[in-house]
Design an enzyme around this catalytic site. Structure first.
Site, short mmCIF file in Angstrom:
data_model
loop_
_atom_site.label_atom_id
_atom_site.label_comp_id
_atom_site.label_asym_id
_atom_site.label_seq_id
_atom_site.Cartn_x
_atom_site.Cartn_y
_atom_site.Cartn_z
N GLU A 35 0.86 -1.18 0.00
CA GLU A 35 0.00 0.00 0.00
C GLU A 35 0.90 1.24 0.00
O GLU A 35 1.81 1.33 0.83
CB GLU A 35 -0.89 0.01 1.23
N ARG A 261 5.08 -13.35 9.61
CA ARG A 261 5.64 -12.02 9.43
C ARG A 261 6.88 -11.85 10.31
O ARG A 261 7.09 -12.60 11.27
CB ARG A 261 4.61 -10.93 9.75
N LYS A 271 2.87 0.76 10.60
CA LYS A 271 2.96 1.99 9.80
C LYS A 271 2.33 3.17 10.53
O LYS A 271 2.82 4.30 10.45
CB LYS A 271 2.27 1.79 8.45
#
Length: 556
Positions: A35, A261, A271
């Site tokens: 993104e 992850r 983020k």
């Protein structure tokens, strides 16, 4: 890129190998779909290495596709930074850069087809009521009162949404699946929202935007992605991914696979939290060398090879886990130890006057940049007055300080002559301010002829030719191994000494090095010429990592 493992031996690679051997897949196509709402961090580096790495390993290709379905938080700055990060790591996407927005027309058409098939409807529930109707993990949801609208009514309402006739939040388009499903993602998920904002790629063409879940799988199918690899938090989304693929006339049948992850201690990778650090000016920007962003690590002096080696070290698993940040530090230290040029910088200077040299003595000593690699040489001005580190002089000799310069004792200057200390001066505070010494002749690169060998080696620079540089001494940003766990604000764990500005006197050859040049400042640490601020007029070097692991810091 040299010295980087070329083949992965993880479960994703094994799946691909089996799919190729069985003929299920003819050519591997993966994708990296960030993104564009922030800079990439170290966790993304792992995903980049995996997706681009397996594509390279099996002779396929990896697409770079921006998931730009939320234009309110996206910008061209982030797009440019992401492209740069991928290429800096040594990877290249196949074909043109792709955007999810490239497929907005097709996605809109498919949404209409879902409505016509009775598999989607326009819902007028408020966000609060929608949450209530959705149920909980232990209680099933209940159908929206708008779920049974006719196909014609839904088509009309969806068209009004597209034309901007409703306010934001007035209604959404939802897939009609199963409100009683144990998987919350299948409880009639939203597939389109009204967002009356300008889009960085499509301008003002759209005021409705598809959700990630509706966009992702169909974009994979359009691009012919064979293996859609994502992190473990999307495992519960896979049934929805497959439902859309099965419910629409997509041109391909991609499969989703999940891996654990990357979680690092002493690090925050959210983020939202990273953006808050930037917005609140805790750091100077997304590329601050204390940030775990790829651009931050790059500016800190990490090399692409060290980051890729780290990702290879930690491997790819099917479960999440916490990785010791010391592994990342080891990876960069190991790489720089093997490959970084050597040079000298004095941080805590003490002047030494070599009394048996004339005042105008100037001799250019030639020294290699690396003892083993052919990295060229540089000239080091040697003059009557030099600077050594104050810690390398002691007033009295002892076995503890036998490798230090003391009166009557000898040391060797790195890449230079042997010196013997004669005397020293002190100020009113009792601090040594100057050392007087003599040069032992004919000792450049050889031991003294009188047989009295030097006890140690010290780094030095010419007092008159050294260049003053700004040294930015970076440490970990957080002093807590789990800064974002528990009730406390993660900002309470900011390390107040994560950045200390100091001065150093470097060899004159270092003033003209290009930004991002890595060096081992002998006996001081690994440094890099700052990517943005270093100039020949004002050299700036960032501390990348110390020469050896700091055991005390590991226990902090």
């Amino acid at each position: 890129m040299t010295d980087v493992p070329a083949r992965g031996n993880n479960f994703v690679a094994k799946i691909i190998e089996e799919d190729l051997a069985s003929g299920k897949v003819e050519r591997v196509v993966t994708r990296f779909p960030p993104e564009p709402n922030g800079y990439l961090h170290v966790g993304h580096a792992k995903s980049i290495c995996l997706n681009f790495g397996v594509a390279e390993q099996f002779g396929g290709g990896c697409n770079l596709r921006f998931d730009d379905t939320n234009p309110e938080k996206e910008s061209q700055e982030y797009i440019n930074a992401i492209k740069e990060d991928v290429q800096w790591l040594g990877f290249q996407w196949q074909g043109d850069i792709r955007f999810a927005s490239d497929y907005f027309d097709q996605l809109h058409q498919w949404a209409v087809e879902l409505i016509k098939a009775g598999k989607a409807y326009v819902c007028d529930l408020s966000p609060e009521d929608a949450r209530t109707y959705r149920g909980t993990l232990t209680e099933p949801g209940k159908n929206s009162p708008f779920r049974d609208r006719s196909v014609d009514e839904n088509l009309e309402l969806f068209e009004k949404m597209r034309l901007g006739e409703f306010d934001e939040g007035a209604c959404v388009l939802r897939a009609k699946i199963d409100m009683a499903s144990s998987n919350m993602n299948l409880r009639d998920p939203i597939i389109y929202r009204i967002r009356k904002v300008h889009h960085h790629q499509t301008g003002d063409k759209w005021c409705i935007y598809p959700t990630y879940d509706f966009t992702h799988g169909q974009s994979d199918a359009i691009e012919g992605v064979t293996h859609s690899v994502c992190t473990l938090e999307f495992e519960d989304h896979r049934p929805l991914y497959e439902w859309f693929i099965e419910s629409l006339p997509v041109p391909a049948q991609p499969k989703q696979y999940e891996f654990g992850r990357l979680n690092l201690d002493y690090t925050v990778t959210s983020k939202r939290k990273l953006k808050a650090l930037v917005d609140d000016e805790v750091v100077t920007g997304w590329n601050d060398p204390r940030m775990p962003t790829i651009s931050g690590m790059r500016r800190r002096g990490f090399t692409p090879r060290s980051v890729r080696n780290f990702c290879e070290m930690i491997g790819v698993t099917r479960s999440d886990g916490m990785v010791d940040v010391a592994m990342l530090e080891h990876a960069v230290r190991d790489d720089l130890n093997k490959n970084a040029p050597r040079a000298m910088c004095v941080i805590n200077p003490l002047k030494v006057v070599i009394e048996n040299l004339p005042e105008d003595h100037l001799e250019q000593l030639t020294a290699p940049y690396h003892p083993e690699l052919d990295l060229g040489t540089r000239e080091m001005p040697f003059t009557r007055e030099i600077l050594i580190d104050a810690g390398d002089f002691k007033e009295e000799y002892s076995k503890k300080f036998k490798k230090k310069l003391t009166p009557g004792n000898r040391i060797r200057l790195r890449q230079g002559y042997v010196l013997e200390a004669l005397d020293y001066d002190k100020n009113d505070a009792g601090e040594v301010t100057l050392v007087r010494a003599k040069l032992i002749e004919n000792t450049l690169g050889v031991d003294p002829e009188d047989g009295i060998k030097p006890k140690g080696v010290v780094h030095w620079v010419s007092a008159s030719h050294a260049v003053e540089a700004e040294l930015r001494l970076y440490q970990r940003l957080f002093n807590n191994p789990t800064p974002d766990k528990g009730d406390a604000d993660y900002k309470e764990h900011i390390n107040p000494e994560s950045l200390v500005i100091a001065k150093g006197w470097v060899e004159p050859a270092l003033a003209n090095v290009t930004p991002e040049s890595n060096f081992q400042f002998e006996r001081e640490g690994y440094y890099v010429a700052d990517r943005f601020d270093h100039t020949s007029e004002q050299p700036v070097f960032n501390l990348t990592i110390g020469l050896r692991e700091d055991k005390a810091l590991q226990k902090a």
